[in-house]
Scaffold this motif. Structure first.
Motif, PDB file in Angstrom:
ATOM      1  N   ALA A 174       0.832  -1.208   0.000  1.00  0.00           N
ATOM      2  CA  ALA A 174       0.000   0.000   0.000  1.00  0.00           C
ATOM      3  C   ALA A 174       0.863   1.255   0.000  1.00  0.00           C
ATOM      4  O   ALA A 174       0.555   2.244  -0.680  1.00  0.00           O
ATOM      5  N   THR A 175       1.954   1.224   0.747  1.00  0.00           N
ATOM      6  CA  THR A 175       2.862   2.364   0.781  1.00  0.00           C
ATOM      7  C   THR A 175       3.500   2.593  -0.591  1.00  0.00           C
ATOM      8  O   THR A 175       3.650   3.744  -1.046  1.00  0.00           O
ATOM      9  N   LEU A 176       3.881   1.504  -1.263  1.00  0.00           N
ATOM     10  CA  LEU A 176       4.448   1.613  -2.612  1.00  0.00           C
ATOM     11  C   LEU A 176       3.449   2.252  -3.568  1.00  0.00           C
ATOM     12  O   LEU A 176       3.805   3.143  -4.359  1.00  0.00           O
ATOM     13  N   VAL A 177       2.194   1.823  -3.526  1.00  0.00           N
ATOM     14  CA  VAL A 177       1.164   2.375  -4.403  1.00  0.00           C
ATOM     15  C   VAL A 177       0.947   3.854  -4.091  1.00  0.00           C
ATOM     16  O   VAL A 177       0.938   4.704  -5.006  1.00  0.00           O
ATOM     17  N   ARG A 178       0.781   4.175  -2.813  1.00  0.00           N
ATOM     18  CA  ARG A 178       0.562   5.577  -2.429  1.00  0.00           C
ATOM     19  C   ARG A 178       1.727   6.455  -2.879  1.00  0.00           C
ATOM     20  O   ARG A 178       1.540   7.548  -3.418  1.00  0.00           O
ATOM     21  N   SER A 179       2.934   5.971  -2.635  1.00  0.00           N
ATOM     22  CA  SER A 179       4.114   6.763  -2.981  1.00  0.00           C
ATOM     23  C   SER A 179       4.207   7.002  -4.489  1.00  0.00           C
ATOM     24  O   SER A 179       4.514   8.119  -4.937  1.00  0.00           O
ATOM     25  N   THR A 180       3.919   5.961  -5.267  1.00  0.00           N
ATOM     26  CA  THR A 180       3.999   6.088  -6.728  1.00  0.00           C
ATOM     27  C   THR A 180       2.956   7.065  -7.249  1.00  0.00           C
ATOM     28  O   THR A 180       3.262   7.968  -8.049  1.00  0.00           O
ATOM     29  N   VAL A 181       1.735   6.901  -6.808  1.00  0.00           N
ATOM     30  CA  VAL A 181       0.659   7.778  -7.285  1.00  0.00           C
ATOM     31  C   VAL A 181       0.873   9.212  -6.794  1.00  0.00           C
ATOM     32  O   VAL A 181       0.678  10.184  -7.548  1.00  0.00           O
ATOM     33  N   ALA A 182       1.287   9.359  -5.534  1.00  0.00           N
ATOM     34  CA  ALA A 182       1.533  10.703  -5.000  1.00  0.00           C
ATOM     35  C   ALA A 182       2.659  11.399  -5.757  1.00  0.00           C
ATOM     36  O   ALA A 182       2.600  12.617  -6.002  1.00  0.00           O
ATOM     37  N   HIS A 183       3.690  10.637  -6.129  1.00  0.00           N
ATOM     38  CA  HIS A 183       4.781  11.229  -6.915  1.00  0.00           C
ATOM     39  C   HIS A 183       4.265  11.747  -8.259  1.00  0.00           C
ATOM     40  O   HIS A 183       4.633  12.848  -8.689  1.00  0.00           O
ATOM     41  N   LEU A 184       3.428  10.963  -8.920  1.00  0.00           N
ATOM     42  CA  LEU A 184       2.893  11.383 -10.208  1.00  0.00           C
ATOM     43  C   LEU A 184       2.044  12.642 -10.066  1.00  0.00           C
ATOM     44  O   LEU A 184       2.127  13.563 -10.891  1.00  0.00           O
ATOM     45  N   VAL A 185       1.243  12.696  -9.008  1.00  0.00           N
ATOM     46  CA  VAL A 185       0.423  13.887  -8.772  1.00  0.00           C
ATOM     47  C   VAL A 185       1.308  15.096  -8.503  1.00  0.00           C
ATOM     48  O   VAL A 185       1.071  16.205  -9.016  1.00  0.00           O
ATOM     49  N   ASP A 186       2.359  14.897  -7.700  1.00  0.00           N
ATOM     50  CA  ASP A 186       3.249  16.007  -7.372  1.00  0.00           C
ATOM     51  C   ASP A 186       3.987  16.506  -8.602  1.00  0.00           C
ATOM     52  O   ASP A 186       4.163  17.723  -8.783  1.00  0.00           O
ATOM     53  N   ARG A 187       4.406  15.573  -9.485  1.00  0.00           N
ATOM     54  CA  ARG A 187       5.213  15.966 -10.644  1.00  0.00           C
ATOM     55  C   ARG A 187       4.365  16.521 -11.779  1.00  0.00           C
ATOM     56  O   ARG A 187       4.755  17.487 -12.445  1.00  0.00           O
ATOM     57  N   TYR A 188       3.197  15.919 -12.007  1.00  0.00           N
ATOM     58  CA  TYR A 188       2.417  16.272 -13.202  1.00  0.00           C
ATOM     59  C   TYR A 188       1.126  17.025 -12.892  1.00  0.00           C
ATOM     60  O   TYR A 188       0.472  17.502 -13.821  1.00  0.00           O
ATOM     61  N   GLY A 189       0.759  17.110 -11.618  1.00  0.00           N
ATOM     62  CA  GLY A 189      -0.423  17.861 -11.232  1.00  0.00           C
ATOM     63  C   GLY A 189      -1.664  16.997 -11.140  1.00  0.00           C
ATOM     64  O   GLY A 189      -1.867  16.080 -11.945  1.00  0.00           O
ATOM     65  N   LEU A 190      -2.507  17.304 -10.174  1.00  0.00           N
ATOM     66  CA  LEU A 190      -3.711  16.514  -9.955  1.00  0.00           C
ATOM     67  C   LEU A 190      -4.645  16.575 -11.147  1.00  0.00           C
ATOM     68  O   LEU A 190      -5.251  15.556 -11.536  1.00  0.00           O
ATOM     69  N   ASP A 191      -4.794  17.740 -11.773  1.00  0.00           N
ATOM     70  CA  ASP A 191      -5.695  17.854 -12.919  1.00  0.00           C
ATOM     71  C   ASP A 191      -5.285  16.900 -14.034  1.00  0.00           C
ATOM     72  O   ASP A 191      -6.142  16.365 -14.749  1.00  0.00           O
ATOM     73  N   GLN A 192      -3.978  16.697 -14.205  1.00  0.00           N
ATOM     74  CA  GLN A 192      -3.484  15.788 -15.230  1.00  0.00           C
ATOM     75  C   GLN A 192      -3.706  14.329 -14.828  1.00  0.00           C
ATOM     76  O   GLN A 192      -4.271  13.531 -15.573  1.00  0.00           O
ATOM     77  N   VAL A 193      -3.276  13.967 -13.623  1.00  0.00           N
ATOM     78  CA  VAL A 193      -3.264  12.553 -13.218  1.00  0.00           C
ATOM     79  C   VAL A 193      -4.683  12.026 -13.000  1.00  0.00           C
ATOM     80  O   VAL A 193      -4.924  10.828 -13.190  1.00  0.00           O
ATOM     81  N   ARG A 194      -5.619  12.867 -12.638  1.00  0.00           N
ATOM     82  CA  ARG A 194      -6.988  12.365 -12.472  1.00  0.00           C
ATOM     83  C   ARG A 194      -7.600  11.944 -13.816  1.00  0.00           C
ATOM     84  O   ARG A 194      -8.651  11.317 -13.852  1.00  0.00           O
ATOM     85  N   GLN A 195      -6.925  12.283 -14.930  1.00  0.00           N
ATOM     86  CA  GLN A 195      -7.375  11.820 -16.246  1.00  0.00           C
ATOM     87  C   GLN A 195      -6.691  10.517 -16.665  1.00  0.00           C
ATOM     88  O   GLN A 195      -6.947  10.016 -17.758  1.00  0.00           O
TER      89      GLN A 195
END
Length: 497
Positions: A130-151
């Motif tokens: 679960a930590t691996l999943v959270r960390s990976t997704v959170a990194h993508l949101v931080d790098r590319y922005g929530l508006d982008q990653v929610r798509q």
């Protein structure tokens, strides 16, 4: 019998066919030839998302355990993830994230799949997963922005109903994996889209029980996904297979099945994604390279959007390697392109779709007719497979036109068929540069053009299709003839003393 094409649209053509395309394992995106191939795909077709295996496998290097101070720690590294996703976005395509496979140091067992050894066992620590999943997704949101990653849809695992892809095909263990993963994704942000179960054909009962499970336990699910193939058991030969194929209509039946299963449940309105489809499920079946394949899939690509929100062709390129490095240029790979960017006939089926209009005028068992906002009428037609050809007669609406210009592009057994040219060359495993040039030339569609007279606002288009031909005819109305009054073609080639 001539088909009278209506003047007014019957609706919009869904673009579910271009919503996603498949790819080989994630880290192949680091390669220049991979990126060159994807750039070509995007220029001539233009997919919106790309999905493949191995985001969390060891080749990408995200999960990095280490010892320090006498205890075990884990660092999450996104060096390769960032490079691949950056390359995708620069090419105008976004990831359709598949969370898998299991990092070796987190795996509970040593069962792997493919030449590149993706681990398919559950995690030995659900907390660490679960930590691996959270960390990976959170990194993508931080790098590319929530508006982008929610798509970017996030899919949990791949074909867990098969023991080769999920240890023992353990359904209860998959349900736990899905539940832990979905909650981890939503802990990053509730607006992110997560789904599954990404099952293979022949496992409808898994979808039914998945729906029951997530509903009973209120587990987050934003879409459901499955795969579709029509090939029978593999008949193995060295470096290849042969398989029987069910009729292509079976693919559309598989597309339709999830919506039928969702009907009457609390999940009835969820999007449905076919995250893999093709004829054969093998990356070494020669059928993928043929003109037959384009004609076989034409009715599926033309109509698939009537049943699902997306259907992802598996895959855009022969850079794949699940059964090892290919031994020849044409080897039956899934790709729309071979290595070295040679276009297969099925590539042109997709490039033809990319040139269609968005207003449907009519459709039939062997054709689709559309119009774009500028009034250009586009006809996609295909010859039924295993038959010698087809004749199609259409009456096209051309209101206000004095004539029409028809541009026809075709692939068939004889045209736009580099596999046939390669066979005639003697099947060289590693073609030389002049042979590659010849294959690239042979891969281009046959193109012809002619004027169509318009009478009472209509133009007659008569098509004769060769064996396994797929053709696109683009008919542009000529509203004003701008030929100068002094033009006399009869004098163009006169001889002068």
């Amino acid at each position: 019998m001539r088909v009278i094409v209506p003047e007014h649209s019957t609706g919009r053509l869904p673009d579910a066919w271009r919503a996603c395309v498949g790819t080989g394992r994630f880290e192949l995106g680091l390669r220049k030839d991979y990126q060159d191939s994807l750039a070509l795909i995007q220029r001539e077709i233009g997919f919106r998302h790309i999905r493949g295996h191995g985001l969390l496998s060891d080749g990408v290097g995200v999960h990095r355990p280490y010892e320090y101070g006498g205890s075990r720690h884990v660092r999450h590294a996104f060096t390769y993830v960032d490079q691949v996703v950056d390359a995708y976005l620069e090419l105008g395509i976004a990831p359709f994230l598949e969370l898998g496979f299991m990092p070796e140091d987190l795996a509970s067992g040593d069962q792997t799949i493919f030449w590149w050894r993706g681990n398919v066992t559950p995690p030995r620590s659900w907390t660490e997963w679960a930590t691996l999943v959270r960390s990976t997704v959170a990194h993508l949101v931080d790098r590319y922005g929530l508006d982008q990653v929610r798509q970017w849809p996030i899919e949990v695992w791949n074909e867990p109903n098969l023991k080769d892809f999920w240890q023992g095909a353990d359904e209860d263990a998959y349900h736990r994996l899905y539940e832990v993963t979905a909650h981890a994704v939503k802990e990053v942000d509730a607006s992110l889209h997560v789904g599954g179960p990404a099952i293979s054909p022949g496992a409808d009962e898994w979808m039914d029980r998945f729906i029951e499970f997530v509903t009973a336990r209120s587990v987050p699910v934003d879409f459901v996904s499955r795969h579709a193939y029509t090939s029978g058991p593999s008949q193995h030969v060295p470096f290849g297979v042969y398989q029987t194929l069910a009729p292509a209509s079976e693919l559309l039946a598989q597309f339709a099945r999830p919506r039928e299963q969702l009907r009457g449940t609390p999940l009835a309105d969820l999007p449905v994604h076919i995250t893999e489809f093709n004829s054969s499920y093998r990356p070494d079946n020669p059928v993928h390279d043929t003109a037959f394949h384009a004609a076989y899939l034409a009715p599926v690509v033309a109509a698939g959007g009537d049943f699902v929100d997306s259907f992802s062709y598996w895959t855009f390129s022969d850079m794949f390697e699940e059964v090892g490095v290919p031994t020849t240029l044409f080897h039956g790979g899934f790709g729309l392109l071979t290595h070295r960017q040679i276009k297969k006939p099925t590539f042109h089926l997709y490039s033809f779709m990319a040139r269609m209009g968005d207003q449907v005028l009519t459709r039939g068992d062997d054709h689709l007719v559309t119009r774009d906002p500028a009034g250009r009428v586009t006809v996609l037609a295909w010859a039924p497979v295993r038959e010698d050809g087809q004749t199609l007669k259409l009456s096209l609406p051309m209101p206000g036109a004095v004539s029409a210009f028809a541009l026809r592009s075709s692939v068939s057994e004889e045209a736009g068929n580099p596999w046939r040219a390669w066979c005639e060359m003697g099947r060289p495993p590693s073609p030389r540069e002049h042979q590659l040039d010849a294959l690239r030339a042979a891969a281009e569609p046959a193109v012809s053009h002619h004027a169509l007279p318009v009478t009472a606002g209509r133009a007659d288009l008569d098509l004769t299709l060769d064996r396994h031909e797929v053709t696109l005819v683009e008919v542009t109305p000529v509203v004003t003839d701008e030929t100068p009054p002094w033009w006399d073609e009869s004098r163009l080639f006169q001889e002068h003393s």
